[in-house]
Design an enzyme around this catalytic site. Sequence first.
Site, PDB file in Angstrom:
ATOM      1  N   MET A   1      29.444  39.748  31.606  1.00 34.65           N
ATOM      2  CA  MET A   1      29.763  38.362  31.272  1.00 34.65           C
ATOM      3  C   MET A   1      30.025  37.621  32.574  1.00 34.65           C
ATOM      4  O   MET A   1      30.742  38.140  33.445  1.00 34.65           O
ATOM      5  CB  MET A   1      31.001  38.305  30.372  1.00 34.65           C
ATOM      6  CG  MET A   1      31.421  36.925  29.969  1.00 34.65           C
ATOM      7  SD  MET A   1      32.841  37.037  28.818  1.00 34.65           S
ATOM      8  CE  MET A   1      33.256  35.296  28.691  1.00 34.65           C
TER       9      MET A   1
ATOM     10  N   HIS B   1      26.069  46.797  37.559  1.00 27.64           N
ATOM     11  CA  HIS B   1      27.253  45.946  37.418  1.00 27.64           C
ATOM     12  C   HIS B   1      28.473  46.783  37.061  1.00 27.64           C
ATOM     13  O   HIS B   1      28.375  47.757  36.323  1.00 27.64           O
ATOM     14  CB  HIS B   1      27.021  44.878  36.340  1.00 27.64           C
ATOM     15  CG  HIS B   1      26.222  43.732  36.847  1.00 27.64           C
ATOM     16  ND1 HIS B   1      26.771  42.553  37.258  1.00 27.64           N
ATOM     17  CD2 HIS B   1      24.897  43.611  37.054  1.00 27.64           C
ATOM     18  CE1 HIS B   1      25.826  41.751  37.683  1.00 27.64           C
ATOM     19  NE2 HIS B   1      24.672  42.376  37.570  1.00 27.64           N
ATOM     20  N   PRO B   2      29.621  46.385  37.578  1.00 30.17           N
ATOM     21  CA  PRO B   2      30.853  47.119  37.264  1.00 30.17           C
ATOM     22  C   PRO B   2      31.405  46.716  35.902  1.00 30.17           C
ATOM     23  O   PRO B   2      31.102  45.644  35.386  1.00 30.17           O
ATOM     24  CB  PRO B   2      31.814  46.664  38.370  1.00 30.17           C
ATOM     25  CG  PRO B   2      31.387  45.257  38.647  1.00 30.17           C
ATOM     26  CD  PRO B   2      29.873  45.280  38.508  1.00 30.17           C
TER      27      PRO B   2
ATOM     28  N   VAL C   1      32.096  35.664  34.372  1.00 31.32           N
ATOM     29  CA  VAL C   1      33.504  35.381  34.095  1.00 31.32           C
ATOM     30  C   VAL C   1      34.069  34.219  34.900  1.00 31.32           C
ATOM     31  O   VAL C   1      35.228  33.846  34.701  1.00 31.32           O
ATOM     32  CB  VAL C   1      34.389  36.639  34.288  1.00 31.32           C
ATOM     33  CG1 VAL C   1      33.977  37.739  33.330  1.00 31.32           C
ATOM     34  CG2 VAL C   1      34.366  37.119  35.732  1.00 31.32           C
TER      35      VAL C   1
ATOM     36  N   SER D   1      32.193  40.534  43.129  1.00 30.36           N
ATOM     37  CA  SER D   1      32.761  40.979  41.842  1.00 30.36           C
ATOM     38  C   SER D   1      34.282  40.927  41.867  1.00 30.36           C
ATOM     39  O   SER D   1      34.914  40.530  40.883  1.00 30.36           O
ATOM     40  CB  SER D   1      32.290  42.389  41.496  1.00 30.36           C
ATOM     41  OG  SER D   1      30.935  42.382  41.130  1.00 30.36           O
TER      42      SER D   1
ATOM     43  N   GLU E   1      35.255  37.282  41.481  1.00 31.22           N
ATOM     44  CA  GLU E   1      34.976  36.790  40.131  1.00 31.22           C
ATOM     45  C   GLU E   1      35.984  37.321  39.124  1.00 31.22           C
ATOM     46  O   GLU E   1      36.512  36.573  38.296  1.00 31.22           O
ATOM     47  CB  GLU E   1      33.550  37.163  39.735  1.00 31.22           C
ATOM     48  CG  GLU E   1      32.494  36.417  40.547  1.00 31.22           C
ATOM     49  CD  GLU E   1      31.144  37.116  40.611  1.00 31.22           C
ATOM     50  OE1 GLU E   1      30.250  36.572  41.287  1.00 31.22           O
ATOM     51  OE2 GLU E   1      30.971  38.199  40.010  1.00 31.22           O
ATOM     52  N   GLN E   2      36.277  38.613  39.200  1.00 25.48           N
ATOM     53  CA  GLN E   2      37.226  39.205  38.253  1.00 25.48           C
ATOM     54  C   GLN E   2      38.646  38.693  38.497  1.00 25.48           C
ATOM     55  O   GLN E   2      39.385  38.430  37.543  1.00 25.48           O
ATOM     56  CB  GLN E   2      37.160  40.731  38.298  1.00 25.48           C
ATOM     57  CG  GLN E   2      35.848  41.266  37.730  1.00 25.48           C
ATOM     58  CD  GLN E   2      35.903  42.737  37.386  1.00 25.48           C
ATOM     59  OE1 GLN E   2      36.958  43.286  37.078  1.00 25.48           O
ATOM     60  NE2 GLN E   2      34.743  43.377  37.406  1.00 25.48           N
TER      61      GLN E   2
END
Length: 173
Positions: free
Chosen positions: A129, A75-76, A131, A92, A95-96
């Site tokens: 998490m 995961h980043p 997010v 990702s 999501e971010q």
Amino acid sequence: MQDPLAAISQMEEVDFIALFSSIYEHSTWVAEELWRQKVEHPSEYFDSIDKIKDTMADIVEQSTDEQKLILLRAHPDLAGKAALAGELTHASTSEQAGAGLDQCSEEELAYFLQLNDTYREKFGFPFIMAVKGATKDQILTGFEARTPNDWQTEFDRAMSEVHKIASFRLADL
């Protein structure tokens, strides 16, 4: 219109694995094991998204702690160097961005980088998490609240968050 679950059950191996390989970050082995279970029990696991989710979670949970640690390390960092370099997976990145992490001020970004480094140094894996639906402030609060945890508590929490992320990604399929 064809039932999406029926379409999944008819997929060829390469397409099936491609579809499910992004559910658990950079962990194609989960999708490969899901395929093996599909072949062995074709009608048991693919009549609902919840069953697919539970089966994938079981695959991960039945793996070794070493495999789980590799999964966590895949995961980043949140608002980290990979994000800055544009090297995140599509999921990702989305999501971010949804949490506003792509719009950090310089000060916020520096704080995230510091938190990421401190957390990773302590635990040996990134802060994870789910997010989706969270704000930057909630994520920062999570960092601050969880960094004092012991290793096992945080490992278990990170695994729980990984499963939440997988659930969101499956729902988005």
